[in-house]
Scaffold this motif. Structure first.
Motif, PDB file in Angstrom:
ATOM      1  N   UNK A  33       0.829  -1.206   0.000  1.00 14.93           N
ATOM      2  CA  UNK A  33       0.000   0.000   0.000  1.00 14.93           C
ATOM      3  C   UNK A  33       0.862   1.255   0.000  1.00 14.93           C
ATOM      4  N   UNK A  34       1.927   1.240   0.797  1.00 15.06           N
ATOM      5  CA  UNK A  34       2.792   2.412   0.863  1.00 15.06           C
ATOM      6  C   UNK A  34       3.430   2.700  -0.488  1.00 15.06           C
ATOM      7  N   UNK A  35       3.890   1.651  -1.180  1.00 13.43           N
ATOM      8  CA  UNK A  35       4.546   1.852  -2.457  1.00 13.43           C
ATOM      9  C   UNK A  35       3.549   2.290  -3.534  1.00 13.43           C
ATOM     10  N   UNK A  36       2.369   1.700  -3.557  1.00 14.45           N
ATOM     11  CA  UNK A  36       1.380   2.082  -4.560  1.00 14.45           C
ATOM     12  C   UNK A  36       0.971   3.537  -4.377  1.00 14.45           C
ATOM     13  N   UNK A  37       0.718   3.934  -3.132  1.00 12.18           N
ATOM     14  CA  UNK A  37       0.375   5.330  -2.878  1.00 12.18           C
ATOM     15  C   UNK A  37       1.555   6.250  -3.192  1.00 12.18           C
ATOM     16  N   UNK A  38       2.771   5.815  -2.882  1.00  8.31           N
ATOM     17  CA  UNK A  38       3.944   6.645  -3.154  1.00  8.31           C
ATOM     18  C   UNK A  38       4.112   6.873  -4.654  1.00  8.31           C
ATOM     19  N   UNK A  39       3.992   5.810  -5.448  1.00  4.60           N
ATOM     20  CA  UNK A  39       4.119   5.967  -6.898  1.00  4.60           C
ATOM     21  C   UNK A  39       2.952   6.769  -7.458  1.00  4.60           C
ATOM     22  N   UNK A  40       1.743   6.534  -6.935  1.00  2.40           N
ATOM     23  CA  UNK A  40       0.598   7.293  -7.419  1.00  2.40           C
ATOM     24  C   UNK A  40       0.721   8.775  -7.136  1.00  2.40           C
ATOM     25  N   UNK A  41       1.137   9.120  -5.912  1.00  2.33           N
ATOM     26  CA  UNK A  41       1.310  10.536  -5.573  1.00  2.33           C
ATOM     27  C   UNK A  41       2.467  11.161  -6.345  1.00  2.33           C
ATOM     28  N   UNK A  42       3.493  10.374  -6.624  1.00  4.22           N
ATOM     29  CA  UNK A  42       4.614  10.911  -7.398  1.00  4.22           C
ATOM     30  C   UNK A  42       4.165  11.348  -8.787  1.00  4.22           C
ATOM     31  N   UNK A  43       3.245  10.608  -9.369  1.00  5.43           N
ATOM     32  CA  UNK A  43       2.754  10.961 -10.704  1.00  5.43           C
ATOM     33  C   UNK A  43       1.873  12.204 -10.690  1.00  5.43           C
ATOM     34  N   UNK A  44       1.513  12.696  -9.504  1.00  5.42           N
ATOM     35  CA  UNK A  44       0.742  13.935  -9.423  1.00  5.42           C
ATOM     36  C   UNK A  44       1.641  15.177  -9.473  1.00  5.42           C
ATOM     37  N   UNK A  45       2.963  14.987  -9.436  1.00  5.65           N
ATOM     38  CA  UNK A  45       3.872  16.132  -9.466  1.00  5.65           C
ATOM     39  C   UNK A  45       3.699  16.982 -10.723  1.00  5.65           C
ATOM     40  N   UNK A  46       3.619  16.392 -11.920  1.00 10.69           N
ATOM     41  CA  UNK A  46       3.392  17.251 -13.102  1.00 10.69           C
ATOM     42  C   UNK A  46       2.077  18.020 -13.031  1.00 10.69           C
ATOM     43  N   UNK A  47       1.030  17.399 -12.495  1.00  4.76           N
ATOM     44  CA  UNK A  47      -0.256  18.079 -12.387  1.00  4.76           C
ATOM     45  C   UNK A  47      -0.138  19.279 -11.455  1.00  4.76           C
ATOM     46  N   UNK A  48       0.497  19.082 -10.309  1.00  7.29           N
ATOM     47  CA  UNK A  48       0.629  20.162  -9.331  1.00  7.29           C
ATOM     48  C   UNK A  48       1.442  21.323  -9.881  1.00  7.29           C
ATOM     49  N   UNK A  49       2.618  21.033 -10.424  1.00  8.13           N
ATOM     50  CA  UNK A  49       3.477  22.113 -10.924  1.00  8.13           C
ATOM     51  C   UNK A  49       2.870  22.793 -12.152  1.00  8.13           C
ATOM     52  N   UNK A  50       2.216  22.019 -13.004  1.00  7.50           N
ATOM     53  CA  UNK A  50       1.591  22.625 -14.182  1.00  7.50           C
ATOM     54  C   UNK A  50       0.451  23.547 -13.770  1.00  7.50           C
ATOM     55  N   UNK A  51      -0.329  23.134 -12.779  1.00 10.86           N
ATOM     56  CA  UNK A  51      -1.413  23.991 -12.298  1.00 10.86           C
ATOM     57  C   UNK A  51      -0.859  25.271 -11.676  1.00 10.86           C
ATOM     58  N   UNK A  52       0.213  25.151 -10.887  1.00 12.18           N
ATOM     59  CA  UNK A  52       0.836  26.334 -10.302  1.00 12.18           C
ATOM     60  C   UNK A  52       1.423  27.245 -11.381  1.00 12.18           C
ATOM     61  N   UNK A  53       1.979  26.639 -12.428  1.00 15.74           N
ATOM     62  CA  UNK A  53       2.483  27.448 -13.533  1.00 15.74           C
ATOM     63  C   UNK A  53       1.371  28.096 -14.322  1.00 15.74           C
ATOM     64  N   UNK A  54       0.228  27.417 -14.424  1.00 16.30           N
ATOM     65  CA  UNK A  54      -0.902  27.972 -15.185  1.00 16.30           C
ATOM     66  C   UNK A  54      -1.447  29.230 -14.521  1.00 16.30           C
ATOM     67  N   UNK A  55      -1.456  29.258 -13.193  1.00 19.05           N
ATOM     68  CA  UNK A  55      -1.992  30.428 -12.480  1.00 19.05           C
ATOM     69  C   UNK A  55      -0.904  31.450 -12.173  1.00 19.05           C
ATOM     70  N   UNK A  56       0.353  31.177 -12.548  1.00 16.45           N
ATOM     71  CA  UNK A  56       1.413  32.153 -12.397  1.00 16.45           C
ATOM     72  C   UNK A  56       2.145  32.130 -11.076  1.00 16.45           C
ATOM     73  N   UNK A  57       1.950  31.095 -10.250  1.00 18.78           N
ATOM     74  CA  UNK A  57       2.645  31.022  -8.964  1.00 18.78           C
ATOM     75  C   UNK A  57       4.100  30.618  -9.164  1.00 18.78           C
TER      76      UNK A  57
END
Length: 269
Positions: A181-205
């Motif tokens: 469970x720890x590894x699956x959640x870790x890999x899943x959350x890691x793949x959210x990094x592009x979404x987070x940074x792209x959203x922050x870049x989209x709003x200019x942060x």
């Protein structure tokens, strides 16, 4: 845009929902939480009915690795209640996966009325991509990382011939599930990094220039996060850190594509 068109565009971009008093906001929040809770409970009941099969699916990579070594695939439990609580954990884990789209949808329905139309158009693609990337990360852990990692860890077993001490694996069901469970959640959350940074870049942060400037610190941060999220062994942590660095580079490219364009006059100033 002419002076006459500007007010029309601003009016079209206004929030199209009426103002709600505090009690109506709380009632709406309670409604969304209720639907989310009902969805999770139904998913939990269904998953608990199939908990044994779900656990077999999660244990399949280890079973295949043991069979490849000619060993009997088995897991043990040492406490009377351990197997029961392991099945409960499996059910919660699976129910969280199944109910996530519904919970994310309820969250969107609660937040969307307070957003402008342009904000809704900007947020909706991220809402769709988020669960897809999370499942992709979990699939990468299950189908790629687990077979390689389990074969590596099983290689430390010894037969114990010629009077030597035998070293054999006796994996517990709860310990194995916690690692999976720890590894699956870790890999899943890691793949959210592009979404987070792209959203922050989209709003200019954030912007691509700042990410490039602090790239070396981001790499160090990737190793720190990998040391926290991955199992306490160097190969797993290095693989997780490499994955985070790769996703960071993808995020850097995505941020450069979506960040607001700065006029040349502003750059010169």
């Amino acid at each position: 845009m002419t002076e006459q068109e500007a007010p029309e565009a601003a009016a079209a971009d206004e929030i199209n929902d009426k103002e709600m008093p505090l009690m109506e906001h709380l009632a709406e929040l309670r409604k969304r939480l209720m639907w989310s809770a009902i969805t999770f409970i139904i998913a939990f009941v269904v998953c608990y009915h199939f908990a044994a099969r779900i656990y077999e699916f999660l244990a399949a990579p280890l079973a295949h690795a043991l069979e490849a070594r000619g060993e009997k695939p088995e897991l043990i439990y040492t406490a009377l209640f351990e197997a029961f609580f392991t099945y409960v954990k499996v059910s919660v884990f699976a129910a969280a996966f199944i109910s996530f789209p519904m919970i994310a949808g309820q969250l969107w329905l609660f937040v969307a009325p307070g957003l402008y139309k342009r904000e809704k158009r900007a947020m909706l693609p991220f809402l769709i991509v988020t669960p897809i990337l999370f499942f992709m990360g979990g699939a990468l852990a299950y189908y790629v990382f687990f077979p390689v990692a389990w074969r590596f860890f099983l290689s430390f077993q010894t037969s114990g011939g010629n009077g030597d001490v035998q070293i054999a694996l006796m994996a517990k069901v709860s310990d194995y599930l916690n690692v999976v469970m720890k590894l699956i959640f870790a890999f899943g959350l890691s793949f959210e990094l592009p979404v987070l940074l792209t959203l922050l870049g989209r709003v200019g942060i954030v912007n691509s220039a700042a990410l490039k400037k602090y790239r070396r610190y981001a790499y160090v941060g990737c190793f720190i996060v990998a040391a926290i999220m991955a199992p306490p062994d160097v190969p797993s942590q290095c693989l997780m850190a490499g994955l985070l660095i790769f996703l960071f580079e993808i995020s850097l490219f995505a941020v450069k594509m979506v960040e607001p364009k700065v006029p040349v006059e502003a750059e010169d100033a």
